[in-house]
Design a protein around this motif. Structure first.
Motif, short mmCIF file in Angstrom:
data_model
loop_
_atom_site.label_atom_id
_atom_site.label_comp_id
_atom_site.label_asym_id
_atom_site.label_seq_id
_atom_site.Cartn_x
_atom_site.Cartn_y
_atom_site.Cartn_z
N PRO A 55 0.84 -1.20 0.00
CA PRO A 55 0.00 0.00 0.00
C PRO A 55 0.88 1.26 0.00
N GLY A 56 0.50 2.24 -0.78
CA GLY A 56 1.23 3.50 -0.79
C GLY A 56 2.49 3.51 -1.63
N ALA A 57 2.78 2.40 -2.33
CA ALA A 57 4.01 2.33 -3.12
C ALA A 57 3.94 3.21 -4.36
N GLY A 58 2.73 3.55 -4.77
CA GLY A 58 2.57 4.39 -5.95
C GLY A 58 1.90 3.66 -7.12
N LYS A 59 1.26 2.55 -6.82
CA LYS A 59 0.62 1.75 -7.88
C LYS A 59 -0.40 2.56 -8.68
N SER A 60 -1.25 3.29 -7.96
CA SER A 60 -2.29 4.07 -8.66
C SER A 60 -1.68 5.21 -9.46
N THR A 61 -0.65 5.85 -8.89
CA THR A 61 0.00 6.95 -9.60
C THR A 61 0.65 6.44 -10.88
N GLY A 95 -9.43 8.68 -2.52
CA GLY A 95 -8.30 9.27 -3.24
C GLY A 95 -8.17 8.70 -4.64
N ASP A 96 -8.32 7.39 -4.74
CA ASP A 96 -8.22 6.74 -6.04
C ASP A 96 -9.32 7.19 -6.97
N ARG A 97 -10.50 7.34 -6.41
CA ARG A 97 -11.64 7.78 -7.23
C ARG A 97 -11.37 9.15 -7.83
N VAL A 98 -10.85 10.04 -6.98
CA VAL A 98 -10.57 11.39 -7.44
C VAL A 98 -9.52 11.36 -8.54
N ARG A 99 -8.43 10.65 -8.26
CA ARG A 99 -7.34 10.58 -9.23
C ARG A 99 -7.81 9.95 -10.53
N MET A 100 -8.54 8.87 -10.38
CA MET A 100 -8.98 8.14 -11.56
C MET A 100 -9.99 8.93 -12.40
N LEU A 144 -4.84 -4.17 -13.91
CA LEU A 144 -5.43 -4.68 -12.68
C LEU A 144 -4.52 -4.24 -11.55
N GLU A 145 -5.00 -3.30 -10.75
CA GLU A 145 -4.18 -2.84 -9.63
C GLU A 145 -4.65 -3.51 -8.35
N THR A 146 -3.73 -4.20 -7.67
CA THR A 146 -4.10 -4.81 -6.39
C THR A 146 -3.01 -4.58 -5.37
N ASN A 192 9.75 2.48 -7.36
CA ASN A 192 9.17 3.82 -7.42
C ASN A 192 9.71 4.69 -6.28
N LYS A 193 9.39 5.95 -6.33
CA LYS A 193 9.88 6.93 -5.35
C LYS A 193 11.41 6.97 -5.33
N SER A 194 11.97 6.89 -6.51
CA SER A 194 13.42 6.93 -6.63
C SER A 194 13.99 8.28 -6.27
N ASP A 195 13.11 9.23 -6.03
CA ASP A 195 13.56 10.55 -5.55
C ASP A 195 13.88 10.49 -4.05
N ARG A 196 13.50 9.41 -3.40
CA ARG A 196 13.71 9.29 -1.96
C ARG A 196 15.10 8.75 -1.64
N PRO A 197 15.59 9.08 -0.42
CA PRO A 197 16.90 8.56 -0.03
C PRO A 197 16.89 7.03 0.04
N LYS A 226 13.60 2.04 -12.40
CA LYS A 226 13.44 3.10 -11.40
C LYS A 226 12.43 4.13 -11.90
N SER A 227 11.57 4.57 -11.02
CA SER A 227 10.60 5.57 -11.45
C SER A 227 10.33 6.60 -10.37
N ILE A 228 9.87 7.73 -10.82
CA ILE A 228 9.30 8.75 -9.93
C ILE A 228 7.94 9.05 -10.55
N ALA A 229 6.99 8.28 -10.12
CA ALA A 229 5.70 8.30 -10.82
C ALA A 229 5.07 9.68 -10.81
N1 LIG Z 1 7.99 11.08 -3.41
C1 LIG Z 1 7.23 10.37 -4.23
N2 LIG Z 1 5.91 10.19 -3.93
C2 LIG Z 1 5.16 9.44 -4.78
C3 LIG Z 1 5.71 8.88 -5.95
N3 LIG Z 1 4.73 8.19 -6.59
C4 LIG Z 1 3.62 8.32 -5.83
N4 LIG Z 1 3.87 9.07 -4.73
C5 LIG Z 1 2.92 9.43 -3.69
O1 LIG Z 1 2.72 8.33 -2.84
C6 LIG Z 1 1.40 8.30 -2.32
C7 LIG Z 1 0.74 6.97 -2.59
O2 LIG Z 1 0.57 6.78 -3.98
P1 LIG Z 1 -0.54 5.83 -4.59
O3 LIG Z 1 -0.34 5.85 -6.07
O4 LIG Z 1 -1.88 6.16 -4.08
O5 LIG Z 1 -0.07 4.42 -4.00
P2 LIG Z 1 -0.81 3.00 -4.04
O6 LIG Z 1 -1.44 2.78 -2.71
O7 LIG Z 1 0.31 2.02 -4.28
O8 LIG Z 1 -1.80 3.02 -5.16
C8 LIG Z 1 0.65 9.46 -3.00
O9 LIG Z 1 0.62 10.53 -2.12
C9 LIG Z 1 1.52 9.77 -4.21
O10 LIG Z 1 1.42 11.10 -4.60
C10 LIG Z 1 7.10 9.11 -6.25
O11 LIG Z 1 7.66 8.62 -7.22
N5 LIG Z 1 7.79 9.84 -5.34
#
Ligand SMILES: Nc1nc2c(ncn2[C@@H]2O[C@H](COP(=O)(O)OP(=O)(O)O)[C@@H](O)[C@H]2O)c(=O)[nH]1
Ligand SMILES: [Mg+2]
Length: 315
Positions: A55-61, A95-100, A144-146, A192-197, A226-229
């Motif tokens: 959860p929160g990894a960025g799958k939806s983004t 959140g997903d609904r809004v984004r989608m 299919l996002e899970t 994902n989040k390759s911008d992070r340390p 590597k991605s920064i979604a």
């Molecule tokens: N720093 C950073 N944040 C990200 C990145 N991709 C997504 N996020 C944020 O991480 C949070 C969770 O993303 P979401 O796509 O909802 O994750 P999901 O639960 O895997 O679907 C959101 O606040 C996004 O804006 C990224 O590459 N870098």
């Protein structure tokens, strides 16, 4: 309701019509089988992509960005977001609904959130039925996002042609994932989040674990992208990887093989559901309650109870 499917209407990707069919699939198994029976010969053209991870990894983004890219290339795309639903709310994440909704209004995109209730894994039979509807409707790609936490990621591999596992640098997710069996199901990884340390360290550690694992397909090299979604970095690379994997499967005659294996598991699931329903139809609540009282009193055992009921069912 009258379940005669208007194939032409479906193929014109009439969204209201598609939504109606999906709602029927979600509501009962009877409608599902009637719908799938009628549309099944029209499925098989879409490429199904599983996106899983914590959860929160960025799958939806990531999915959102991929869809935008595909739309810009004139492809049509369906998205099924399966959310771990709170039993209290019964709804998908807001959140997903809004984004989608950003892409959902596009003519060539169809987005649907589904609850994952009622199934042990992340993907229920219904999810796969919905994917069939979108496939028959003619969408080129179906996402299919899970959420992959424990068992469910195994299911997504049973539903998709290409499976991507999304990881992030933090919290030893990468190592956790290996334990959870994500290694075996990933056709490629997205860091994902390759911008992070810590992203370099995470990259190296996933890479080294990958070198020890048994491969899904012997000639397929599982890579990490590597991605920064958030800003779209890596999205085109992800798309290219999906195409490379598709090409790999196609040129090695593996698409059909993989789909047959999926079909076998799907049929098993349908049979389990049917048998389970038939089984419990046979017993009246009073018999069950009486037996339960006996077990709790120590006059029987759960195994004896189960065996007795199974015997009765089989005769
Ligand atoms: N720093 C950073 N944040 C990200 C990145 N991709 C997504 N996020 C944020 O991480 C949070 C969770 O993303 P979401 O796509 O909802 O994750 P999901 O639960 O895997 O679907 C959101 O606040 C996004 O804006 C990224 O590459 N870098
Ligand atoms: Mg999500």
């Amino acid at each position: 309701m009258n379940n005669l499917i208007e194939i032409e209407k479906l193929k014109s990707r009439d969204k209201r019509y598609i939504s109606r069919l999906i709602t029927q699939v979600e509501s009962d198994a009877q409608s599902s089988s009637s719908i799938i029976d009628q549309i099944f010969s029209h499925t098989g053209s879409a490429w199904r992509i599983g996106i899983t991870g914590p959860p929160g990894a960025g799958k939806s983004t990531i999915t959102n960005e991929l869809v935008k890219y595909l739309l810009s290339q004139n492809y049509s795309v369906g998205v099924i977001a399966v959310d771990p639903t709170s039993p209290f709310t019964g709804g998908a994440l807001l959140g997903d609904r809004v984004r989608m909704s950003e892409i959902g209004t596009h003519n060539n995109a169809f987005i649907r959130s589904m609850a994952s209730r009622g199934s042990l894994g992340g993907l229920s039979r219904k999810t796969i039925d919905v994917a069939d509807i979108l496939d028959a409707a003619g969408y080129d790609f179906i996402f299919l996002e899970t959420v992959g936490v424990g068992q469910s990621e195994l299911d997504i591999a049973e539903a998709a042609d290409t499976t991507a596992v999304v990881l992030v640098p933090e919290s030893g997710d990468s190592i956790q994932a290996m334990k959870a069996g994500l290694m075996e199901i990933a056709d490629f990884f997205i860091l994902n989040k390759s911008d992070r340390p810590g992203s370099e360290t995470a990259f190296t550690s996933i890479k080294s674990i990958l070198s020890f694992r048994t491969r899904k397909q012997s000639d397929w090299e599982t890579e990490i992208i590597k991605s920064i979604a958030q800003d779209g970095t890596g999205i085109i690379e992800i798309y290219k990887m999906i195409e490379t994997h598709r090409e790999f499967l196609s040129s090695n005659g593996l698409v059909g093989k993989q789909r047959q294996k999926r079909m076998y598991n799907r049929i098993r699931e349908i049979i389990s559901e049917k048998l389970n329903k038939e089984f419990w139809k046979n017993f009246n609540q009073q018999d069950v309650s009486d037996s339960l009282a006996k077990i709790v009193n120590g006059d029987s055992s759960p195994y004896k109870f189960a065996q007795k009921f199974v015997n009765e069912f089989l005769t």
